[in-house]
Design a protein around this motif. Structure first.
Motif, short mmCIF file in Angstrom:
data_model
loop_
_atom_site.label_atom_id
_atom_site.label_comp_id
_atom_site.label_asym_id
_atom_site.label_seq_id
_atom_site.Cartn_x
_atom_site.Cartn_y
_atom_site.Cartn_z
N SER A 100 25.75 47.08 2.70
CA SER A 100 26.24 47.14 4.28
C SER A 100 27.77 47.48 4.15
N HIS A 101 28.14 47.79 5.51
CA HIS A 101 29.71 47.97 5.69
C HIS A 101 30.37 46.71 5.30
N PRO A 102 31.46 46.54 5.02
CA PRO A 102 32.35 45.35 4.68
C PRO A 102 32.39 44.50 5.84
N GLN A 103 32.41 44.89 7.27
CA GLN A 103 32.56 44.00 8.34
C GLN A 103 31.33 43.20 8.68
N ALA A 104 30.02 44.07 8.48
CA ALA A 104 28.78 43.31 8.49
C ALA A 104 28.44 42.29 7.36
N ILE A 105 28.99 42.84 6.20
CA ILE A 105 28.90 41.54 5.29
C ILE A 105 29.83 40.28 5.40
N ALA A 106 30.94 40.53 5.78
CA ALA A 106 31.66 39.25 6.22
C ALA A 106 31.12 38.63 7.60
N GLN A 107 30.54 39.22 8.33
CA GLN A 107 29.87 38.40 9.29
C GLN A 107 28.82 37.75 9.27
N SER A 108 28.17 37.87 7.86
CA SER A 108 27.20 37.49 7.48
C SER A 108 27.20 36.67 6.16
N GLU A 122 26.94 45.19 -2.11
CA GLU A 122 27.62 46.42 -2.27
C GLU A 122 28.04 46.91 -1.06
N GLN A 123 29.59 47.15 -0.87
CA GLN A 123 29.86 47.68 0.54
C GLN A 123 29.87 49.50 0.41
N VAL A 124 29.28 49.80 1.73
CA VAL A 124 29.19 51.00 1.73
C VAL A 124 29.74 51.57 3.05
N ALA A 125 29.76 52.91 3.48
CA ALA A 125 30.40 53.17 4.77
C ALA A 125 30.09 52.98 6.12
N SER A 126 29.00 52.38 6.18
CA SER A 126 28.28 51.95 7.48
C SER A 126 27.18 51.29 7.24
N ALA A 146 22.04 45.61 8.71
CA ALA A 146 22.08 46.64 9.88
C ALA A 146 21.48 46.27 11.09
N SER A 147 21.41 46.97 11.99
CA SER A 147 20.78 46.65 13.46
C SER A 147 19.43 46.85 13.54
N LYS A 148 18.75 46.37 14.24
CA LYS A 148 17.20 46.60 14.64
C LYS A 148 17.02 47.87 15.21
#
Length: 275
Positions: A100-108, A122-126, A146-148
């Motif tokens: 996932s994106h770094p922000q999404a990983i941090a949020q979870s 693993e961090q990816v672009a989005s 990611a999103s639904k």
């Protein structure tokens, strides 16, 4: 109307753009700098970029990319609820790697530490790229955060729902451009970038006092490095706007007389998307 956004399609920024515009041409960009550069060169009319998340704070790439961009203004703020899902291609898979994106990983982070402490992250672009990768590699033991909407787009299953650390997780997005939108939404906020003069004792206190003694609230104060020398910063100020525009303008005049440099990103309305 041509609107650029941080892509790809079905990213959270795409959702913010779709919420604002139902008839515009939406063009994805691979990075925030590329999107801002396209706006600067008039390749697009407006751009939508993430600016702050309620869990992870400011999106520094967006903030720093706007610093010293004199022609670009904020014309609207969109607040989007952010709900992260753990997505897989096959519901029987046990993920050995999560993308996932770094922000999404941090949020979870709490979810990941609790249920997947030994899983490779693993961090990816989005987030959308992560979902697309999982969809295209069905034989691998991988999952995406990611999103639904991304799950629906790429035919993925939701293994765990709403895994973000806080159910009130939200992201602010800014609609940026060089010409005002034709709308009648009420103005609610002003954002300023302020650079202080060097070697002026107590100058930050004096700048903030220009707002304080006029009873002007500040909803955000944040420092960012000027990227010149260590210890040199500019400050981001968010100012709620009610019926105090004249007082705000007087405060800005006082701050200018103190020798500070003000970058005025504009007065703008706030639009909140309900869950």
């Amino acid at each position: 109307m041509h609107v650029g956004y941080l892509g790809p399609k079905n990213s959270f920024t795409y959702q913010a753009a779709s919420y604002c515009f139902d008839s515009a041409v939406l063009t994805p960009f691979t990075s925030i700098p590329n999107c801002l550069n396209a706006l600067k060169k008039d390749h697009i009319d407006y751009a939508i970029v993430p600016i702050e998340n309620s869990l992870e704070g400011s999106v520094h790439t967006s903030v720093d990319g706007l610093f010293n961009q004199k022609d670009i203004q904020v014309y609207q703020e969109i607040i989007l609820p952010i709900e992260q899902q753990l997505l897989v291609k096959n519901v029987t898979v046990i993920p050995e790697k999560i993308l996932s994106h770094p922000q999404a990983i941090a949020q979870s982070q709490t979810f990941l530490e609790t249920y997947y402490p030994d899983c490779l992250i693993e961090q990816v672009a989005s987030t959308t790229f992560a979902a697309q990768y999982v969809a295209n590699h069905p034989t691998e033991s991988i999952a995406a955060i990611a999103s639904k909407e991304a799950a629906e787009e790429y035919g993925l299953h939701i293994l765990s729902r709403n895994i973000q650390d806080n159910r009130f997780n939200q992201t602010r997005f800014w609609l940026l451009g060089k010409k005002p939108l034709k709308d009648s939404l009420p103005i609610e906020k002003l954002t300023l970038f302020i650079t202080l003069p060097n070697n002026a004792p107590g100058i930050l206190h004096k700048v903030l006092s220009a707002f304080a003694w006029r009873s002007i609230d500040l909803s955000k104060i944040e420092s960012r490095p000027l990227k010149t020398e260590l210890g040199e910063y500019y400050f981001i100020l968010d100012v709620p706007v009610t019926n105090n525009k004249d007082l705000i303008n007087y405060a800005l005049e006082e701050i200018s007389l103190l020798g500070a440099t003000i970058q005025h990103l504009g007065y703008y309305p706030i639009v909140i998307k309900e869950r």
